[in-house]
Enzyme design. Sequence first.
Site, PDB file in Angstrom:
ATOM      1  N   ASN A   1       0.756  -1.069  -0.025  1.00  0.00           N
ATOM      2  CA  ASN A   1       0.144   0.054   0.023  1.00  0.00           C
ATOM      3  C   ASN A   1       0.855   1.241  -0.074  1.00  0.00           C
ATOM      4  O   ASN A   1       1.822   1.370   0.957  1.00  0.00           O
ATOM      5  CB  ASN A   1      -0.978   0.092   1.353  1.00  0.00           C
ATOM      6  CG  ASN A   1      -1.913   1.061   1.412  1.00  0.00           C
ATOM      7  OD1 ASN A   1      -1.582   2.478   1.148  1.00  0.00           O
ATOM      8  ND2 ASN A   1      -3.081   0.941   1.607  1.00  0.00           N
TER       9      ASN A   1
ATOM     10  N   HIS B   1      -3.863  -4.382   7.545  1.00  0.00           N
ATOM     11  CA  HIS B   1      -4.034  -3.550   8.481  1.00  0.00           C
ATOM     12  C   HIS B   1      -2.932  -3.612   9.694  1.00  0.00           C
ATOM     13  O   HIS B   1      -3.339  -4.776  10.412  1.00  0.00           O
ATOM     14  CB  HIS B   1      -5.388  -2.973   8.934  1.00  0.00           C
ATOM     15  CG  HIS B   1      -5.349  -1.702   9.190  1.00  0.00           C
ATOM     16  ND1 HIS B   1      -5.159  -1.037  10.495  1.00  0.00           N
ATOM     17  CD2 HIS B   1      -5.993  -0.656   8.269  1.00  0.00           C
ATOM     18  CE1 HIS B   1      -5.528   0.141  10.327  1.00  0.00           C
ATOM     19  NE2 HIS B   1      -5.867   0.580   9.269  1.00  0.00           N
TER      20      HIS B   1
ATOM     21  N   HIS C   1       0.884   6.439   1.648  1.00  0.00           N
ATOM     22  CA  HIS C   1       1.789   7.344   2.467  1.00  0.00           C
ATOM     23  C   HIS C   1       2.846   8.046   1.470  1.00  0.00           C
ATOM     24  O   HIS C   1       3.191   9.030   2.014  1.00  0.00           O
ATOM     25  CB  HIS C   1       2.533   6.790   3.461  1.00  0.00           C
ATOM     26  CG  HIS C   1       1.549   6.370   4.691  1.00  0.00           C
ATOM     27  ND1 HIS C   1       0.414   6.779   4.995  1.00  0.00           N
ATOM     28  CD2 HIS C   1       2.117   5.758   5.963  1.00  0.00           C
ATOM     29  CE1 HIS C   1      -0.249   6.376   6.029  1.00  0.00           C
ATOM     30  NE2 HIS C   1       0.933   5.565   6.501  1.00  0.00           N
TER      31      HIS C   1
ATOM     32  N   GLU D   1     -11.203  -9.250   3.098  1.00  0.00           N
ATOM     33  CA  GLU D   1      -9.783  -9.061   3.483  1.00  0.00           C
ATOM     34  C   GLU D   1     -10.110  -8.727   4.892  1.00  0.00           C
ATOM     35  O   GLU D   1     -10.898  -8.153   5.412  1.00  0.00           O
ATOM     36  CB  GLU D   1      -9.405  -7.523   3.127  1.00  0.00           C
ATOM     37  CG  GLU D   1      -7.855  -7.190   3.686  1.00  0.00           C
ATOM     38  CD  GLU D   1      -7.034  -6.163   3.053  1.00  0.00           C
ATOM     39  OE1 GLU D   1      -7.471  -5.890   1.882  1.00  0.00           O
ATOM     40  OE2 GLU D   1      -6.698  -5.560   4.030  1.00  0.00           O
TER      41      GLU D   1
ATOM     42  N   ARG E   1      -7.434  12.610   0.174  1.00  0.00           N
ATOM     43  CA  ARG E   1      -6.466  13.211   1.083  1.00  0.00           C
ATOM     44  C   ARG E   1      -4.765  12.854   1.002  1.00  0.00           C
ATOM     45  O   ARG E   1      -3.639  13.579   1.299  1.00  0.00           O
ATOM     46  CB  ARG E   1      -6.709  13.026   2.858  1.00  0.00           C
ATOM     47  CG  ARG E   1      -6.397  11.641   3.044  1.00  0.00           C
ATOM     48  CD  ARG E   1      -6.589  11.329   4.551  1.00  0.00           C
ATOM     49  NE  ARG E   1      -7.969  11.695   5.016  1.00  0.00           N
ATOM     50  CZ  ARG E   1      -8.253  10.837   6.031  1.00  0.00           C
ATOM     51  NH1 ARG E   1      -7.448  10.200   7.050  1.00  0.00           N
ATOM     52  NH2 ARG E   1      -9.490  11.093   6.540  1.00  0.00           N
TER      53      ARG E   1
ATOM     54  N   HIS F   1      -5.601   3.787  -1.769  1.00  0.00           N
ATOM     55  CA  HIS F   1      -6.874   3.980  -1.352  1.00  0.00           C
ATOM     56  C   HIS F   1      -7.332   5.405  -1.767  1.00  0.00           C
ATOM     57  O   HIS F   1      -6.587   6.261  -1.413  1.00  0.00           O
ATOM     58  CB  HIS F   1      -6.898   3.786   0.101  1.00  0.00           C
ATOM     59  CG  HIS F   1      -8.345   4.002   0.892  1.00  0.00           C
ATOM     60  ND1 HIS F   1      -8.571   4.005   2.194  1.00  0.00           N
ATOM     61  CD2 HIS F   1      -9.484   4.531   0.291  1.00  0.00           C
ATOM     62  CE1 HIS F   1      -9.691   4.172   2.500  1.00  0.00           C
ATOM     63  NE2 HIS F   1     -10.354   4.517   1.449  1.00  0.00           N
TER      64      HIS F   1
ATOM     65  N   ARG G   1      -9.552   8.045  -1.430  1.00  0.00           N
ATOM     66  CA  ARG G   1     -10.687   8.348  -0.219  1.00  0.00           C
ATOM     67  C   ARG G   1     -11.524   9.544  -0.948  1.00  0.00           C
ATOM     68  O   ARG G   1     -10.781  10.316  -1.705  1.00  0.00           O
ATOM     69  CB  ARG G   1      -9.898   8.848   0.918  1.00  0.00           C
ATOM     70  CG  ARG G   1      -9.022   7.953   1.666  1.00  0.00           C
ATOM     71  CD  ARG G   1      -8.536   8.424   2.864  1.00  0.00           C
ATOM     72  NE  ARG G   1      -9.665   8.553   3.847  1.00  0.00           N
ATOM     73  CZ  ARG G   1      -9.870   7.737   5.095  1.00  0.00           C
ATOM     74  NH1 ARG G   1      -8.979   6.708   5.208  1.00  0.00           N
ATOM     75  NH2 ARG G   1     -10.719   7.940   5.742  1.00  0.00           N
TER      76      ARG G   1
ATOM     77  N   THR H   1      -8.097   3.497   7.949  1.00  0.00           N
ATOM     78  CA  THR H   1      -9.492   2.894   8.008  1.00  0.00           C
ATOM     79  C   THR H   1      -9.501   2.165   9.725  1.00  0.00           C
ATOM     80  O   THR H   1      -8.565   1.290   9.963  1.00  0.00           O
ATOM     81  CB  THR H   1      -9.541   1.692   6.884  1.00  0.00           C
ATOM     82  OG1 THR H   1      -9.128   2.612   6.071  1.00  0.00           O
ATOM     83  CG2 THR H   1     -10.886   1.130   6.812  1.00  0.00           C
TER      84      THR H   1
ATOM     85  N   GLU I   1      -8.601   0.411  -3.273  1.00  0.00           N
ATOM     86  CA  GLU I   1      -9.260   0.663  -1.924  1.00  0.00           C
ATOM     87  C   GLU I   1     -10.428   1.367  -2.224  1.00  0.00           C
ATOM     88  O   GLU I   1      -9.838   2.716  -2.564  1.00  0.00           O
ATOM     89  CB  GLU I   1      -8.492   0.682  -0.772  1.00  0.00           C
ATOM     90  CG  GLU I   1      -8.078  -0.593  -0.122  1.00  0.00           C
ATOM     91  CD  GLU I   1      -7.345  -0.146   1.158  1.00  0.00           C
ATOM     92  OE1 GLU I   1      -7.447   0.823   1.738  1.00  0.00           O
ATOM     93  OE2 GLU I   1      -6.270  -0.924   1.302  1.00  0.00           O
TER      94      GLU I   1
HETATM   95  N1  PXP Z   1      -6.028  -2.976   4.312  1.00  0.00           N
HETATM   96  C1  PXP Z   1      -6.830  -2.281   4.168  1.00  0.00           C
HETATM   97  C2  PXP Z   1      -8.207  -2.552   3.778  1.00  0.00           C
HETATM   98  C3  PXP Z   1      -6.471  -0.548   4.531  1.00  0.00           C
HETATM   99  O1  PXP Z   1      -7.759   0.081   4.611  1.00  0.00           O
HETATM  100  C4  PXP Z   1      -5.034  -0.408   4.947  1.00  0.00           C
HETATM  101  C5  PXP Z   1      -4.801   0.790   5.361  1.00  0.00           C
HETATM  102  O2  PXP Z   1      -5.064   1.776   4.417  1.00  0.00           O
HETATM  103  C6  PXP Z   1      -4.290  -1.530   4.653  1.00  0.00           C
HETATM  104  C7  PXP Z   1      -4.499  -2.596   4.523  1.00  0.00           C
HETATM  105  C8  PXP Z   1      -2.714  -1.459   5.134  1.00  0.00           C
HETATM  106  O3  PXP Z   1      -2.726  -1.005   6.405  1.00  0.00           O
HETATM  107  P1  PXP Z   1      -1.089  -0.550   7.062  1.00  0.00           P
HETATM  108  O4  PXP Z   1      -0.931   0.655   6.412  1.00  0.00           O
HETATM  109  O5  PXP Z   1      -1.616  -0.718   8.574  1.00  0.00           O
HETATM  110  O6  PXP Z   1      -0.364  -1.658   6.728  1.00  0.00           O
END
Ligand code: PXP
Length: 240
Positions: free
Chosen positions: A7, A191, A10, A151, A49, A43, A45, A101, A70
């Site tokens: 992901n 997550h 960031h 997931e 953001r 993601h 949003r 999330t 996402e």
């Molecule tokens: N899976 C989903 C559905 C998420 O919303 C997120 C965070 O955006 C992640 C995985 C990744 O989580 P993390 O950034 O804590 O690794």
Amino acid sequence: MPSLGVNIDHIATIRQARRTVEPDPVAAAVLAELGGADGITVHLREDRRHIQDRDVRILRETVRTHLNLEMAPTEEMVNIALDIKPDYVTLVPELRAEITTEGGINLLSNLVDFTEIVKRLQGAGIPVSWFIDADLAQIEAATKTQAQFIELHTGKYAEAEGEKNRQLELDCLHRGCEQAIALGLRVNLGHGLTYTNVYPVVSLPGVEELNIGHTIISRAVLVGIERAVREMKLAIRGQL
Ligand code: PXP
């Protein structure tokens, strides 16, 4: 062994802090794939953001592994997904004020509309995954929507304090995976997974993909800082 979806939200968060063009998540995706990422997750949003529509459009063209989009189950996002056609979509709850999330979606709150959304997306050839807690009622509801994937939210496991609580959360995920597989769902996890807590979830039954963001980008910033400073010194000397 499960595959790794990286992901890169960031990266866009840093860019948006200055509303500039760097760092570009598109470049980050290329490098993540060179590092062995099996998939790229972003993601989009509602408040934009971090990831922007432009990022998703370009990533659709450049990602060589697979692109997991996402998004919240809203009309706007469904239309974007139908247009861009990511390799799959993960539907997540979205609260404007949240930092990330915070929990799985409550599928029981709107099963009829959620089923319709899955039908529209999967009808267009886009597999759907629901981001849910490891709770039997939610897993059964995911099956009712006809989604191909879920997931499971690993946040409680990641945040559990003490070995006993961590094991309880791991057991809960284990049950959730078994129940989902028995119902014919395919299972991803994500997550809060980190370098130190990821290994025990790898062997949970049937897990296909781990979606991990924060810990990888955090580490990337730190392991890259020495080289980045060195290169700036070279640039100042006209030697880059
Ligand atoms: N899976 C989903 C559905 C998420 O919303 C997120 C965070 O955006 C992640 C995985 C990744 O989580 P993390 O950034 O804590 O690794």
